[in-house]
Design a protein around this motif. Structure first.
Motif, PDB file in Angstrom:
ATOM      1  N   ARG A 104     -52.287  35.082  86.878  1.00  0.00           N
ATOM      2  CA  ARG A 104     -51.203  36.066  86.994  1.00  0.00           C
ATOM      3  C   ARG A 104     -51.344  37.051  87.929  1.00  0.00           C
ATOM      4  O   ARG A 104     -50.661  38.170  87.720  1.00  0.00           O
ATOM      5  CB  ARG A 104     -50.676  36.564  85.687  1.00  0.00           C
ATOM      6  CG  ARG A 104     -50.018  35.599  84.739  1.00  0.00           C
ATOM      7  CD  ARG A 104     -49.984  34.302  84.655  1.00  0.00           C
ATOM      8  NE  ARG A 104     -49.549  33.861  83.332  1.00  0.00           N
ATOM      9  CZ  ARG A 104     -50.418  33.058  82.384  1.00  0.00           C
ATOM     10  NH1 ARG A 104     -51.399  32.632  83.255  1.00  0.00           N
ATOM     11  NH2 ARG A 104     -50.168  32.556  81.300  1.00  0.00           N
ATOM     12  N   LEU A 105     -52.366  36.999  88.807  1.00  0.00           N
ATOM     13  CA  LEU A 105     -52.332  38.044  89.882  1.00  0.00           C
ATOM     14  C   LEU A 105     -51.435  37.941  90.906  1.00  0.00           C
ATOM     15  O   LEU A 105     -51.159  39.073  91.455  1.00  0.00           O
ATOM     16  CB  LEU A 105     -53.865  37.740  90.416  1.00  0.00           C
ATOM     17  CG  LEU A 105     -55.089  38.270  89.585  1.00  0.00           C
ATOM     18  CD1 LEU A 105     -56.515  37.646  90.210  1.00  0.00           C
ATOM     19  CD2 LEU A 105     -55.145  39.802  89.544  1.00  0.00           C
ATOM     20  N   VAL A 106     -50.797  36.889  90.995  1.00  0.00           N
ATOM     21  CA  VAL A 106     -49.597  36.960  92.063  1.00  0.00           C
ATOM     22  C   VAL A 106     -48.509  36.110  91.466  1.00  0.00           C
ATOM     23  O   VAL A 106     -48.761  35.063  90.541  1.00  0.00           O
ATOM     24  CB  VAL A 106     -50.070  36.125  93.288  1.00  0.00           C
ATOM     25  CG1 VAL A 106     -51.412  36.944  93.949  1.00  0.00           C
ATOM     26  CG2 VAL A 106     -50.545  34.736  92.943  1.00  0.00           C
ATOM     27  N   GLN A 107     -47.521  36.452  91.925  1.00  0.00           N
ATOM     28  CA  GLN A 107     -46.146  35.580  91.419  1.00  0.00           C
ATOM     29  C   GLN A 107     -45.665  34.814  92.751  1.00  0.00           C
ATOM     30  O   GLN A 107     -45.165  35.282  93.558  1.00  0.00           O
ATOM     31  CB  GLN A 107     -45.025  36.525  91.063  1.00  0.00           C
ATOM     32  CG  GLN A 107     -43.686  35.904  90.335  1.00  0.00           C
ATOM     33  CD  GLN A 107     -42.835  37.138  89.972  1.00  0.00           C
ATOM     34  OE1 GLN A 107     -43.145  38.134  89.654  1.00  0.00           O
ATOM     35  NE2 GLN A 107     -41.503  36.491  89.879  1.00  0.00           N
ATOM     36  N   PRO A 108     -45.863  33.472  92.330  1.00  0.00           N
ATOM     37  CA  PRO A 108     -45.791  32.540  93.591  1.00  0.00           C
ATOM     38  C   PRO A 108     -44.319  32.112  93.816  1.00  0.00           C
ATOM     39  O   PRO A 108     -43.604  32.238  93.168  1.00  0.00           O
ATOM     40  CB  PRO A 108     -46.623  31.095  93.188  1.00  0.00           C
ATOM     41  CG  PRO A 108     -46.580  31.172  91.675  1.00  0.00           C
ATOM     42  CD  PRO A 108     -46.353  32.873  91.241  1.00  0.00           C
ATOM     43  N   ALA A 109     -44.167  31.510  94.908  1.00  0.00           N
ATOM     44  CA  ALA A 109     -42.845  31.015  95.283  1.00  0.00           C
ATOM     45  C   ALA A 109     -42.872  29.533  94.998  1.00  0.00           C
ATOM     46  O   ALA A 109     -43.986  29.115  94.642  1.00  0.00           O
ATOM     47  CB  ALA A 109     -42.448  31.016  96.951  1.00  0.00           C
ATOM     48  N   TRP A 110     -41.739  28.852  94.677  1.00  0.00           N
ATOM     49  CA  TRP A 110     -41.604  27.380  94.339  1.00  0.00           C
ATOM     50  C   TRP A 110     -42.187  26.556  95.011  1.00  0.00           C
ATOM     51  O   TRP A 110     -43.120  25.457  95.060  1.00  0.00           O
ATOM     52  CB  TRP A 110     -40.243  26.848  94.369  1.00  0.00           C
ATOM     53  CG  TRP A 110     -40.240  25.489  93.910  1.00  0.00           C
ATOM     54  CD1 TRP A 110     -39.932  24.625  94.590  1.00  0.00           C
ATOM     55  CD2 TRP A 110     -40.390  25.132  92.302  1.00  0.00           C
ATOM     56  NE1 TRP A 110     -39.782  23.219  93.959  1.00  0.00           N
ATOM     57  CE2 TRP A 110     -40.289  23.644  92.694  1.00  0.00           C
ATOM     58  CE3 TRP A 110     -40.732  25.566  91.406  1.00  0.00           C
ATOM     59  CZ2 TRP A 110     -40.388  22.741  91.576  1.00  0.00           C
ATOM     60  CZ3 TRP A 110     -40.953  24.646  90.083  1.00  0.00           C
ATOM     61  CH2 TRP A 110     -40.835  23.280  90.292  1.00  0.00           C
ATOM     62  N   SER A 111     -42.255  26.891  96.683  1.00  0.00           N
ATOM     63  CA  SER A 111     -43.036  26.108  97.739  1.00  0.00           C
ATOM     64  C   SER A 111     -44.477  25.864  97.358  1.00  0.00           C
ATOM     65  O   SER A 111     -45.239  25.147  97.767  1.00  0.00           O
ATOM     66  CB  SER A 111     -42.862  26.616  98.993  1.00  0.00           C
ATOM     67  OG  SER A 111     -43.198  27.828  99.016  1.00  0.00           O
ATOM     68  N   VAL A 112     -45.005  27.052  96.606  1.00  0.00           N
ATOM     69  CA  VAL A 112     -46.509  26.991  96.494  1.00  0.00           C
ATOM     70  C   VAL A 112     -46.946  26.181  95.167  1.00  0.00           C
ATOM     71  O   VAL A 112     -47.975  25.364  95.163  1.00  0.00           O
ATOM     72  CB  VAL A 112     -46.919  28.383  96.230  1.00  0.00           C
ATOM     73  CG1 VAL A 112     -48.424  28.790  96.064  1.00  0.00           C
ATOM     74  CG2 VAL A 112     -46.868  29.507  97.472  1.00  0.00           C
ATOM     75  N   VAL A 113     -46.268  26.156  94.130  1.00  0.00           N
ATOM     76  CA  VAL A 113     -46.584  25.693  93.038  1.00  0.00           C
ATOM     77  C   VAL A 113     -46.001  24.379  92.660  1.00  0.00           C
ATOM     78  O   VAL A 113     -46.140  23.540  91.782  1.00  0.00           O
ATOM     79  CB  VAL A 113     -46.136  26.432  91.587  1.00  0.00           C
ATOM     80  CG1 VAL A 113     -46.896  27.878  91.661  1.00  0.00           C
ATOM     81  CG2 VAL A 113     -44.842  26.626  91.725  1.00  0.00           C
TER      82      VAL A 113
END
Length: 749
Positions: A104-113
């Motif tokens: 949870r150090l970053v909040q990703p975009a859907w394209s990442v996950v």
């Protein structure tokens, strides 16, 4: 050991404050320690994470959050394409990104996950991690979920994990319906996830499928309809006030308001283009309005639906626009004359588009052509409908038989469910005569049980207000009752409950939610209600695959309204009074029913009866028409319990109405004679030969299905005859004789 709460506090601090590599490394090491992945600093995870942070550190931004946004926009697409990845190993280059995301150090975009396999990471998370708790909750609900296979439900749980990471929430109830629309494309997993979230209470509604989640167009106001329709500015206010007044005084049916706004938009766009000097509605002259007639006729040809159907050149779209325009000016002149009316000053001084203007434009001829097409279509449907019904019933029976051999196969379960609903939708519409919107709103609460003064029980079906805002009830006969009972039975089986569950429903016709209720049309591909598009699609598929065709050879694409037309024509054929048919169908006037009555003119019926009477006399002679004597009646009275039908015995009492019209094969009131088995075997051989010929000549699937059903009926009646032992067969045949009916009346008794 550091608690999970402390880890998340440390992660949020590292993400939001000024970028500090030491703070970020400390947060990563703390998470890896909890995950038991920090046994050695030379692990692939550690090396990839350091490499990823090295790239992030080189990007612009005051905080880790800002630098991560640049990373997703510039670096991640390059890594996905295989350019300058941190590791050469195909299975390790994204581990650093996954570590930062799961920490949870970053909040990703859907394209990442979107490509991450979350089940692998879920196994290393501690039990008190919010993601782990959410997954455990969904896995518990998955065991009783009625949608999808176990593999698809596992995929849905992974999808929920990804959405929680993308949204930055730690609880399932932090997800909302719009979150399911984050991915650019939907899929079965999102429908299953929707059902799971509703099941655990995260979404305070019943499940929706992807189409209903996306198609949530709100009910627009009258002014919004005017704007969307494209009414020119000088006339927009007049049309908006008129629609508001119409909705308040006459009808607020959304489809009606929408159609009127579009028709008026066509008219005023014509005025603006051909008469630019006209700046208000009051300045329009009758000559200018009459010029709209040829313009509308030409425009209607360009805006016809692309879907091919019979009689495409005979549609009355343009005339519907003209009637809306004529009604607009008539209402406008009336309402503008009232004291204090908001329409005062908007009405023209002359009458626009009189009735003869439309008649001269060919309106009556177009209506006649349309009625002729309806007549032709109904006659074609009457010829082909038995084959379509046989095709639907045959497919369902075959699917049931296949499922019985392997009841655990999910594909066979889905096939049986689909074929059942194909049959049920067709039979429900044919036996009720309901409109499509009325059918979709049926619930178990609409099945009313009543009793006569004599104590006899009967059932009625309550039909909610639809087209004319009037509710009605129709009697439930044998066929309609059978369909309703089968639907309820299937729904109970689908949900594994003793009742039909209450679900939400949205009226797409009126663009408003309906009350939660136990709707009958639900549970095709999930715990959701049917849409009109689904019903139309299934009926059209049935008729096309059954090989139904018009007289000219073009394929028939069955619609829900075609079933309503057949319902009316069949009742007229059965001599049901016209006013009764009007009440059953919910027509505003009896004239609509008379369209179907013209299919059966009196002269045609009388001539047909005269011909049949002549044929009867040729076969039976004049003695067949004589008036029965007292002795004849006395002999007839002795047959009140059994009727000898030659090859079989009917247990229906003589004089009682036969609902099958004495079509005995397959009737439960019939017991075939053992002595007639040879006759039935000859019939079976003849029908089997005809079926082989039909298959060899590639007859339509509907006709083949009808032949197959007939063969099944003959085989069933042979089996029933052979199940009788000799004593029972002799007793039944003896009981069918008049003297055996009343032993006390026989001589010597």
């Amino acid at each position: 050991m550091t608690s999970t709460t402390d880890l998340f506090v440390l992660a949020r601090h590292a993400r939001a404050t000024s970028y500090d590599r030491a703070t970020i490394d400390a947060a990563v090491n703390a998470h890896l320690a909890v995950w038991q992945l920090a046994r050695t600093r030379d692990t692939v995870v550690m090396r990839t994470t350091r490499a990823t942070l090295g790239v992030v550190e080189s990007l612009p931004g005051a905080t880790l959050e800002q630098r991560w946004a640049v990373f997703e926009a510039e670096v991640w697409p390059r890594w996905q394409a295989g350019d300058r990845r941190p590791l050469r190993r195909e299975d390790g280059w994204s581990l650093g990104v996954r570590t930062l995301v799961m920490a949870r150090l970053v909040q990703p975009a859907w394209s990442v996950v979107s490509g991450f396999r979350m089940s692998e990471w879920a196994r290393i998370l501690p039990d008190n991690d919010p993601i782990r708790r959410a997954r455990d909750t969904l896995e518990g609900a998955s065991a009783s979920c009625v949608v999808g296979t176990p593999a698809m439900r596992a995929r849905a749980i992974d999808t929920a994990t990804k959405l929680m990471l993308v949204r930055g929430v730690d609880r399932l109830d932090g997800l909302v319906t719009d979150d399911l629309l984050i991915p650019p494309t939907g899929g079965k997993a999102f429908d299953i996830l929707d059902a799971l979230l509703c099941q655990v209470g995260a979404l305070a509604r019943t499940p929706r499928r992807g189409t209903s989640r996306r198609r949530t167009v709100p009910r627009r106001t009258e002014r919004e309809l005017v704007k969307i329709s494209g009414v020119p500015e000088p006339f927009a206010e007049t049309v908006a006030v008129y629609l508001e007044t119409y909705a308040r005084r006459l009808s607020d049916v959304y489809a009606t308001l929408r159609h009127k706004s579009r028709a008026l938009a066509h008219f005023f766009n014509y005025i603006a283009a051909h008469h630019p000097d006209v700046s208000s509605c009051a300045e329009i002259t009758p000559a200018q309005a009459r010029g709209f007639i040829p313009y509308a006729l030409e425009l209607a040809r360009t805006v016809q639906r692309a879907t091919a159907r019979k009689g495409t050149s005979d549609r009355t779209t343009a005339y519907a626009w003209m009637i809306d325009v004529r009604t607009f000016f008539a209402d406008l002149s009336t309402w503008a004359a009232e004291p204090g009316s908001p329409l005062e000053g908007h009405a023209p001084s002359a009458v626009m588009l009189a009735r003869h203007d439309l008649l001269d434009a060919g309106y009556i001829k177009a209506r006649k052509r349309q009625r002729a097409q309806v007549t032709e279509t109904v006659l074609d449907l009457q010829r082909e409908m038995p084959n379509i019904r046989a095709f639907a019933l045959r497919r369902w029976h075959d699917a049931e038989h296949t499922l019985a051999g392997n009841p655990e196969d999910p594909r066979l379960v889905t096939a049986e469910r689909t074929t059942f609903w194909d049959w049920a939708l067709l039979e429900l519409l044919l036996t009720s005569g309901l409109r499509i919107e009325e059918t979709l709103e049926l619930t178990t609460l609409d099945i009313l049980k009543r009793s006569l003064a004599s104590g006899e029980i009967y059932y009625l079906l309550h039909v909610k207000p639809s087209k004319f805002g009037r509710a009605r009830v129709i009697p439930i006969g044998n066929q309609l009752g059978t369909v309703l009972a089968e639907i309820i039975r299937h729904l109970k089986t689908f949900y594994s409950t003793s009742h039909v569950p209450f679900v939400d429903r949205r009226d797409e016709h009126e663009k408003r939610p309906l009350p939660r209720a136990p709707y009958l049309l639900q549970g095709l591909r999930g715990p959701t209600t049917f849409t009109a598009t689904t019903v139309r699609g299934r009926l059209g598929w049935l008729s096309l695959n059954a090989g139904a065709a018009h007289a000219d050879g073009s394929p028939i694409k069955l619609t829900p309204h075609d079933c309503r037309r057949l319902f009316a024509s069949e009742h007229l054929n059965a001599h049901t009074p016209v006013h009764v048919i009007q009440a059953l169908l919910g027509h505003a006037t009896i004239d609509t029913v008379m369209v179907y009555a013209k299919l059966y003119p009196d002269e045609l019926v009388n001539e047909y009866r005269r011909a049949m009477r002549g044929m009867y006399l040729d076969v039976h002679g004049s003695q067949g028409l004589k008036t029965p004597t007292a002795d004849d009646w006395r002999q007839l009275a002795t047959t009140h319990s059994l009727r000898d039908m030659g090859t079989h015995i009917c247990v229906l009492p003589a004089g009682e109405h036969c609902p099958r019209g004495l079509v005995c094969l397959g009737c439960g009131n019939v017991q075939p004679k053992r002595g007639a088995v040879d006759t039935f075997r000859a019939m079976l051989a003849s029908h089997t030969k005809a079926l082989d010929e039909a298959r060899r000549h590639h007859e339509p699937a509907g006709q083949i299905a009808a032949r197959e059903l007939e063969i099944e009926r003959i085989r069933a009646i042979i089996a029933r005859a052979e199940r009788l032992d000799t004593d029972a067969a002799e007793a039944l045949e003896a009981a069918a004789q008049p003297t055996a009916m009343h032993p006390e009346a026989a001589p010597g008794q």
